[in-house]
Design an enzyme around this catalytic site. Structure first.
Site, PDB file in Angstrom:
ATOM      1  N   HIS A  71       3.994   1.929  12.909  1.00  0.00           N
ATOM      2  CA  HIS A  71       5.316   2.656  13.037  1.00  0.00           C
ATOM      3  C   HIS A  71       5.025   4.011  13.275  1.00  0.00           C
ATOM      4  CE1 HIS A  71       8.258  -0.408  10.905  1.00  0.00           C
ATOM      5  NE2 HIS A  71       8.316  -0.643  12.154  1.00  0.00           N
ATOM      6  N   HIS A 119       7.625  -1.787  20.510  1.00  0.00           N
ATOM      7  CA  HIS A 119       7.509  -1.730  18.973  1.00  0.00           C
ATOM      8  C   HIS A 119       6.303  -2.721  19.111  1.00  0.00           C
ATOM      9  CE1 HIS A 119       7.903  -3.001  14.854  1.00  0.00           C
ATOM     10  NE2 HIS A 119       7.641  -4.326  14.917  1.00  0.00           N
ATOM     11  N   HIS A 139       1.961  -2.681  10.516  1.00  0.00           N
ATOM     12  CA  HIS A 139       3.340  -1.853  10.647  1.00  0.00           C
ATOM     13  C   HIS A 139       3.094  -0.509  10.047  1.00  0.00           C
ATOM     14  CE1 HIS A 139       4.841  -5.730  12.044  1.00  0.00           C
ATOM     15  NE2 HIS A 139       6.054  -5.135  12.159  1.00  0.00           N
ATOM     16  N   ARG A 156      32.889  -2.642   3.999  1.00  0.00           N
ATOM     17  CA  ARG A 156      31.963  -2.884   2.958  1.00  0.00           C
ATOM     18  C   ARG A 156      31.336  -4.385   3.148  1.00  0.00           C
ATOM     19  NH1 ARG A 156      35.656  -0.663  -2.049  1.00  0.00           N
ATOM     20  NH2 ARG A 156      35.638   1.408  -1.461  1.00  0.00           N
ATOM     21  N   ARG A 210       6.371  -9.771   0.232  1.00  0.00           N
ATOM     22  CA  ARG A 210       6.926  -9.498   1.695  1.00  0.00           C
ATOM     23  C   ARG A 210       6.317  -8.484   2.236  1.00  0.00           C
ATOM     24  NH1 ARG A 210      13.580  -9.538   3.338  1.00  0.00           N
ATOM     25  NH2 ARG A 210      13.026  -9.243   5.427  1.00  0.00           N
ATOM     26  N   GLU A 217       3.792  -9.905  17.292  1.00  0.00           N
ATOM     27  CA  GLU A 217       4.074 -10.134  16.001  1.00  0.00           C
ATOM     28  C   GLU A 217       3.572 -11.495  15.575  1.00  0.00           C
ATOM     29  OE1 GLU A 217       5.602  -8.806  13.547  1.00  0.00           O
ATOM     30  OE2 GLU A 217       6.238  -6.832  14.556  1.00  0.00           O
ATOM     31  N   ASN A 270       4.348  -6.678   6.751  1.00  0.00           N
ATOM     32  CA  ASN A 270       4.214  -5.410   7.420  1.00  0.00           C
ATOM     33  C   ASN A 270       2.779  -5.009   7.864  1.00  0.00           C
ATOM     34  OD1 ASN A 270       6.778  -4.125   7.620  1.00  0.00           O
ATOM     35  ND2 ASN A 270       6.857  -4.656   5.580  1.00  0.00           N
ATOM     36  N   LYS A 322       7.547 -16.342   7.876  1.00  0.00           N
ATOM     37  CA  LYS A 322       8.386 -15.277   7.479  1.00  0.00           C
ATOM     38  C   LYS A 322       9.527 -15.917   6.465  1.00  0.00           C
ATOM     39  CE  LYS A 322      10.430 -11.118   8.687  1.00  0.00           C
ATOM     40  NZ  LYS A 322      10.710 -10.120   9.927  1.00  0.00           N
ATOM     41  N   LYS A 325      16.931  -7.728   7.049  1.00  0.00           N
ATOM     42  CA  LYS A 325      16.670  -6.323   7.366  1.00  0.00           C
ATOM     43  C   LYS A 325      17.657  -5.709   8.270  1.00  0.00           C
ATOM     44  CE  LYS A 325      12.057  -5.430   5.450  1.00  0.00           C
ATOM     45  NZ  LYS A 325      10.750  -4.950   5.759  1.00  0.00           N
ATOM     46  N   GLU A 345      11.541  -7.265  -1.022  1.00  0.00           N
ATOM     47  CA  GLU A 345      10.078  -6.683  -0.580  1.00  0.00           C
ATOM     48  C   GLU A 345       9.462  -5.974  -1.767  1.00  0.00           C
ATOM     49  OE1 GLU A 345       8.664  -4.039   3.528  1.00  0.00           O
ATOM     50  OE2 GLU A 345      10.616  -4.171   2.772  1.00  0.00           O
TER      51      GLU A 345
END
Length: 1295
Positions: free
Chosen positions: A276, A288, A272, A130, A265, A194, A269, A251, A152, A261
């Site tokens: 993606h 990527h 992306h 957990r 935020r 990036e 992206n 960032k 993330k 997000e």
């Protein structure tokens, strides 16, 4: 060689969690042990990082824990590198291993690696017991500035990237820039995506810094120690440190403001959402950051399409990405090469985007730019699927105006392509710095700038002027060009190709290279350039054709400069040839006189433009007073003016003006008027006004108001020689120009002969495509005649697509006609407009209100479009006299249901003379001309339904070769008939019905061999046939072959549907031995596998020759019609073919495709470049993606086979997958069957080798490899015969 940089701490979420520095392994370990105490540290990394850095980390951990007297333990878990490790399986394996090693909730996980390791290990930390603490130690530039920051964590699924995960903040993020010293160059470039992304949406100053430091960055990362592979970053340490810190701060700020997000935020992206989607298709071959780069450009294009972003900003973004070596399109040559041409269906992209985490239900959200450092909203914006589809689609559907067109529109077209490329070249050849304003940002411009950069000709820097417009600063090197080692690729940019062919003669040799190569895409390789090359050669340049004579690619020898003196060019050739020599002439060894002979020069305004611009850069060309069309150019060096303003493109301006003419509205072009340098500026006055438009033209502007709808009048005759590029616009207007009579006069446009040698034969293209609208048009000697329709309603809606021929002007012209056509019109290859007006479709939609839809033809339709011979399109047959063209040609015609023509006979009937009589009368040169005329004649008269056997010497004529190559490029079939050259020589010794071209026929063959190969896309090897039964078998085999090459074969679908199928592996060094028993050997099999690696024409031959292999296939087809599976098995895959003989393997596989084999085995271990060449030329041959594991270490329930399967499927090029493992126990066969059951995306051949593995051969039902008792040996351990498999299958209830 680490450089000292003081560590900097960057706050995030209220804590100084991020630490950035150099050479920090000792301090990282010390801080972890002191501030994050634990009984167990679990270090997760990949095998690549472990080799480079694990020992240093281990040593630091041992030393410091002893020094601090801390009792703890360090456990290490390594995974294979790559995206495939970011999976449920890897996560579960780590968790099980941690439990086995008694890890508890106080354990701390250390993720040392790139984004894959950080994301996956972070997710393990988020869920293990957990949640346990974890530390990020990113080792790639990408992970340093992106994935390690923000908490993330995730794994991938077949449905997309990062769809299962959690927000779980690391306790520390240690960014040690020293890791970058061992980072591969491609990974560095991957990370730059990036950094560039962040600058684009957040910080214009940072973007400027990135633009200004491209060369320094790339130089540093390519300067590696030959032994260690380590780079010295000392030269860029301050800039690199600042850029990384800057990206991290952005960032960290955004994450701190919006950790979960919710809105802000989303900005991170940018690039992306679409990136993606491409990554889901391209992974693992495309990284990527590379996919994000493509996404950045697509999302910028989307903002432009929505009217939010300028052309120049999109182009600037594209330029910086390409400057850093990143792809900007899925069609990028490197992307295509690495993915083996993997398709990216728009529906699949949208499907992936539908599960993006930013979406609001079914509504897709994308970050939209309004400028560098500016976004439309401080979050991702909702964008309609239709708009996204348009940007992603290759084609466009024009539905006409969605509302009444605006009555008055002002349009500013991009800068002139003609002026832009001249200005770029002149500024580069000059001394000093010149600021170029209103430069066209297009494919042509990019090709020219890239070429100049490769030639070390100038330095480029983008600036922003006081009006906020982009300005290009060019610092020229005064003509000091250096031959590069890399080929100069010019796409389909004819302007760049012609100008640079002349200017590149200035180049000097470097210590690495004494020549340079100019090349282009497939269409550029058939565009003529011979007149220019001949003129340059005659003046001292040394230029070699590398493929087809008369076209690119060219090799120019450095230091072989123009001598000066007199140069003659035909006046009727392209004016670009003239301009090319004019601009290069000042750098000749002595003053040059250029004389245009044989008539009036074509496109004189473009020649005048060049001369005027040369004067602006300090070189005055003097027109001869004594000789017509002759120019005297002094030697010298250009001097750059401080500023040069590029006019808008007058040819492009014709399209919005023509829109007004068609729709009865008003359009103004504010920066093109009567004082323009461009001939096309007179289009409104000389063409539109006589057609019934109201035209107002000042010195600097042009306004056109069209007549009432349907009121355009035809022009009985208009000479468009001063504005040839605008004839296409005039042609679509002429299609609806009518004088109101029952038989309207046609519009005749003349003076445009040069348009036959542009991006395509534009006159022919217009005739062909206008016919799709029901418009009658025909070619004139130097023009076109068009009979217009009386109303828009009379236009026919084209069936299928309007073909654009990769020609921007064809596309834009027909987009206008489509607007007034009563129905939806599909136009192919919409992106070809980027050559001169990237935002044309945006203008059409936003300025003029035209309804557009993105369109992509279904894959099956595209395959037919690419390879099918266009509904019974005529087939040409070429080859040496005596090869059997007539007999085989008749068989081909019979099999295809076509009529047969022997073109020699056709020629004799046409001229009513025998060929010997023609040669006696007109000589060989006259005969060759008549032969060429016949070829042109039959192509025009018999486009479908004929098999046409050509004369053996047709390929001697360069123009004939060009025609045949174009026929192939347009989807036609040309078959080369060949047989043993010795048999041909024997035949020619007694056949005297035709005169010999020369006595040395073997020499003739050796000369023609390459021409036959270059002018054909298929081959038939004609084995010696002496028995009637052999003829029958050969004809039957030929039918099978023809079904394959035309795509009409149902073999593959039949085999997939068949309950059980098999192929026989021929293991002979020469298959001739097997031919007497071939019927018995092939009983019960569906394919014959020719194991090319086992062929041996001689005992000491390492690999078979092309000639021997084609003889072997000819021999097989002579004796059996069983389709052929062509296999080259390399040594590492269990065969005999040397692993490093890649070029020879390509030659043999391309031969197999040319010979039309039914199946071709392609090893997945082959280099991507090899596979790409095969895929590009595959035609309708089915491809088998194969992989063999002889070691027995790959387990069917392990990650290796699953990863290979994913690679094969995602490649998109294979029709069948073949995997061969090794069984050491029965459980290996059970695992294989479980694998087979769960991997059904493609037909799968999956078997185990070895005695134990024979069961898998019985259970495999699709194309099982079999042997036969008559064969000298089985192809693999454990291989069974058809009979043995049938017997075993029956015993176990499978049959």
């Amino acid at each position: 060689m680490s450089v000292l940089v003081e560590p900097v701490r960057v706050p995030i979420l209220g804590k100084d969690t991020i630490v950035v520095g150099y050479g920090m392994i000792q301090s990282i370990v010390a801080e972890i042990l002191k501030d994050l105490p634990s009984s167990t540290y679990v270090l997760v990394t990949d095998t690549n990082i472990a080799k480079l850095h694990l020992s240093s980390f281990h040593k630091a951990f041992d030393d410091i824990s002893k020094k601090l007297n801390i009792e703890t333990r360090l456990l290490v878990y390594t995974v294979p590198p790559g995206e495939s490790s970011k999976s449920r399986g890897t996560k579960a394996a780590i968790e099980d291993w941690m439990l086995q090693n008694r890890c508890t909730r106080d354990s701390i996980l250390l993720a040392i690696g790139g984004g894959v390791i950080g994301d996956m290990a972070g997710y393990v930390a988020a869920t293990f017991m957990r949640g346990i603490k974890f530390v990020q130690v990113p080792t790639t530039l990408l992970s340093m500035v992106d994935s390690s920051i923000g908490g993330k964590t995730a794994i991938d699924t077949p449905h997309g990237k990062n769809l299962i995960g959690a927000f779980w903040q690391p306790e520390r993020i240690f960014v040690d820039l020293a890791f970058l010293e061992t980072l591969p160059e491609r990974e560095f470039i991957n990370g730059m995506a990036e950094i560039i992304k962040t600058a684009i949406f957040w910080d214009k100053n940072e973007f400027d810094r990135l633009e200004n430091n491209v060369d320094d960055f790339l130089a540093a990362f390519t300067n590696r120690d030959a032994e260690t592979g380590i780079v010295d970053l000392s030269s860029i340490k301050d800039t690199l440190h600042a850029l990384v810190i800057g990206s991290i701060r952005v960032k960290a700020f955004v994450v701190s403001a919006d950790e979960r997000e919710g809105g802000l935020r989303n900005l991170l992206n940018f690039g992306h959402s679409i990136g993606h989607a491409y990554e889901a298709i391209f992974t693992p071959q495309i990284l990527h950051g590379e996919c994000v780069a493509i996404g950045i450009v697509k999302e910028a294009e989307l903002a432009r399409y929505l009217g939010l972003l300028s052309d120049s900003t999109v182009a600037r973004i594209s330029k910086i990405l390409t400057a850093y070596g990143l792809p900007i399109s899925p069609a990028d040559a490197v992307v295509q090469k690495r993915t083996n041409g993997r398709p990216t269906p728009v529906d699949r992209l949208l499907e992936v985007m539908a599960v993006d985490k930013k979406n609001a239900g079914a509504k897709k959200k994308i970050v939209l730019l309004t400028g560098i450092g500016k976004t439309y909203e401080q979050k991702a914006s909702v964008v309609a699927d239709a708009d996204i589809r348009f940007v992603l689609s290759p084609d466009v559907v024009v539905n006409g105006t969605s509302q009444s067109p605006k009555s008055q529109v002002v349009v500013i077209p991009p800068g002139s392509k003609s002026i832009t490329n001249r200005a770029l070249l002149l500024a580069a050849l000059a001394t000093g710095t010149c600021e170029l304003q209103n430069l066209l940002r297009s494919d042509d411009t990019e090709h020219m700038m890239n070429a100049i950069s490769l030639l070390s000709g100038a330095q480029f820097k983008w600036l922003t002027n006081e009006n906020g417009d982009d300005v290009l600063s060019v610092t020229g090197h005064g003509g000091d060009l250096i031959a590069p080692t890399e080929e100069i690729f010019l796409g389909n940019s004819g302007t760049s190709a012609r100008f640079l062919t002349a200017v590149a003669t200035i180049a000097k040799a470097s210590d690495k290279n004494d020549s340079l190569v100019l090349t282009g895409n497939s269409r550029m390789k058939v565009r003529p350039i011979s007149s220019l090359v001949t003129a340059l050669r005659n003046n001292g340049a040394k230029i070699e054709y590398l493929e087809s004579v008369g076209s690119l690619p060219l090799r120019l020898t450095a230091d072989e400069h123009l001598k000066g003196g007199r140069v003659e060019l035909a006046a009727t050739v392209s004016s670009q040839y003239v301009s090319a020599i004019l601009m290069a002439a000042p750098y000749a060894e002595s003053p040059l006189t250029l004389s245009l002979v044989g008539g009036k020069p074509v496109s004189q305004p473009y020649i005048d433009m060049t001369i005027t611009m040369m004067a602006s850069f300090g070189i005055t060309v003097v027109k001869s007073k004594t000789e017509e069309h002759t120019y005297e150019i002094p030697t010298g060096v250009y001097t750059a003016p401080a500023k040069y303003v590029v006019e808008s493109d007058a040819s492009s301006a014709t399209y919005p003006l023509a829109f007004a003419a068609l729709t009865g509205t008003t359009c103004t072009i504010p920066n093109i008027g009567s004082k323009s340098l461009q001939g096309d500026a007179q289009f409104a006055v000389d063409v539109l006004a006589p057609m019934g438009c109201q035209v107002t033209q000042t010195e600097s502007s042009t306004t056109v108001t069209g007549p009432a709808i349907g009121g355009l009048k035809p022009l009985a005759s208009v000479d468009m020689e001063p504005m040839t590029d605008a004839f296409l616009t005039a042609s679509v207007l002429a299609a609806v120009a009518h004088d109101g009579s029952n038989s309207t006069i046609p519009t005749q446009i003349t003076g445009i002969a040069n348009q036959r040698v542009k991006e395509c034969n534009r006159i022919e293209a217009m005739v062909h495509e206008l016919a799709k609208f029901g418009v009658v048009a025909s070619e004139l000697e130097d023009g076109i005649k068009i009979t217009g329709k009386s109303s828009f309603a009379d236009l026919t809606v084209p069936t299928g697509e309007v073909h654009t021929y990769d020609d921007h002007r064809v596309a834009m012209s027909f987009s206008l006609l489509a607007v007034v056509t009563p129905g939806a019109v599909t136009i192919s290859d919409r992106k070809c407009v980027e050559k001169t007006w990237p935002g044309w479709w945006d203008v059409l939609a936003r300025k003029f209100g035209v309804s557009l839809e993105g369109y992509e033809a279904p894959a099956a339709v595209k395959a037919v479009k690419q390879f099918h011979p266009n509904n019974n399109k005529s087939v040409f047959v070429i080859g040496m006299r005596g090869a059997g063209k007539t007999s085989v040609g008749r068989w081909i015609a019979d099999a295809l249901g076509q009529s047969f023509h022997d073109l020699d006979t056709y020629l004799e009937e046409k001229l009513e003379s025998t060929i010997p009589e023609i040669i006696k009368k007109d000589g060989w040169e006259g005969f060759r001309q008549e032969e060429l005329n016949v070829l042109k004649d039959v192509i025009k008269k018999h486009p479908v339904g004929y098999t046409l056997a050509c004369g053996g010497g047709l390929v001697e004529t360069p123009e004939a070769r060009t025609i045949l190559q174009k026929y192939i490029a347009d989807g036609g079939i040309v078959i080369h008939i060949h047989r043993d050259i010795k048999l041909i020589m024997e035949y020619l010794t007694y056949d005297k019905t035709r005169p010999s071209y020369v006595d040395d026929m073997l020499g003739v063959w050796q000369r023609r061999e390459a021409w036959f190969a270059g002018c054909s896309n298929y081959m038939v090897y004609n084995s010696d046939i002496s028995k009637p039964e052999d003829t029958a078998k050969m004809q039957k085999s030929l039918r099978t072959y023809l079904q394959t090459i035309t795509g009409l074969s149902s073999l593959h679908s039949d085999l997939v549907a068949k309950p059980r199928s098999a192929f026989l592996s021929l293991t002979y060094p020469d298959v001739a031995v097997a031919m007497p028993d071939i019927s018995a050997i092939t009983a019960g099999v569906d394919l014959l596998e020719l194991r090319v690696d086992l062929l041996r024409p001689a005992p000491n031959a390492s690999v078979p020759s092309v000639e021997f292999v084609q003889e072997q296939i000819g021999l097989i087809r002579k004796h059996t019609d069983v389709p052929i599976l062509f296999t080259i098995r390399t040594v590492s895959q269990g065969g005999k073919f040397p692993d490093d003989y890649h070029e020879r393997a390509v030659d043999l596989m391309l031969l197999a495709l040319k010979l039309g084999v039914a199946y071709l085995d392609v090893e997945l271990t082959l280099p991507a470049s090899v596979i790409a060449q095969v895929v590009e030329r595959r035609g309708f041959t089915k491809l088998i993606a194969s992989n063999h594991d002889f070691s027995g270490t790959w387990k069917w329930d392990g990650p290796q086979w699953a990863s290979k399967y994913a690679e094969a499927v995602s490649g998109g090029w294979c029709d069948v997958i073949k995997f061969v493992g090794f069984a050491s126990s029965r459980s290996d066969n059970v695992a294989l069957e479980q694998f087979r059951a769960s991997h059904a995306a493609k037909p799968l051949i999956a078997i185990n080798m070895g005695k134990v593995g024979q069961l898998s051969r019985v259970l495999n039902t699709f194309l099982t490899p079999v042997t036969h008792p008559h064969l000298p040996a089985a192809a693999a351990p454990g291989q069974l015969s058809v009979g043995e498999i049938a017997e075993a299958a029956k015993l176990i209830g499978e049959l």
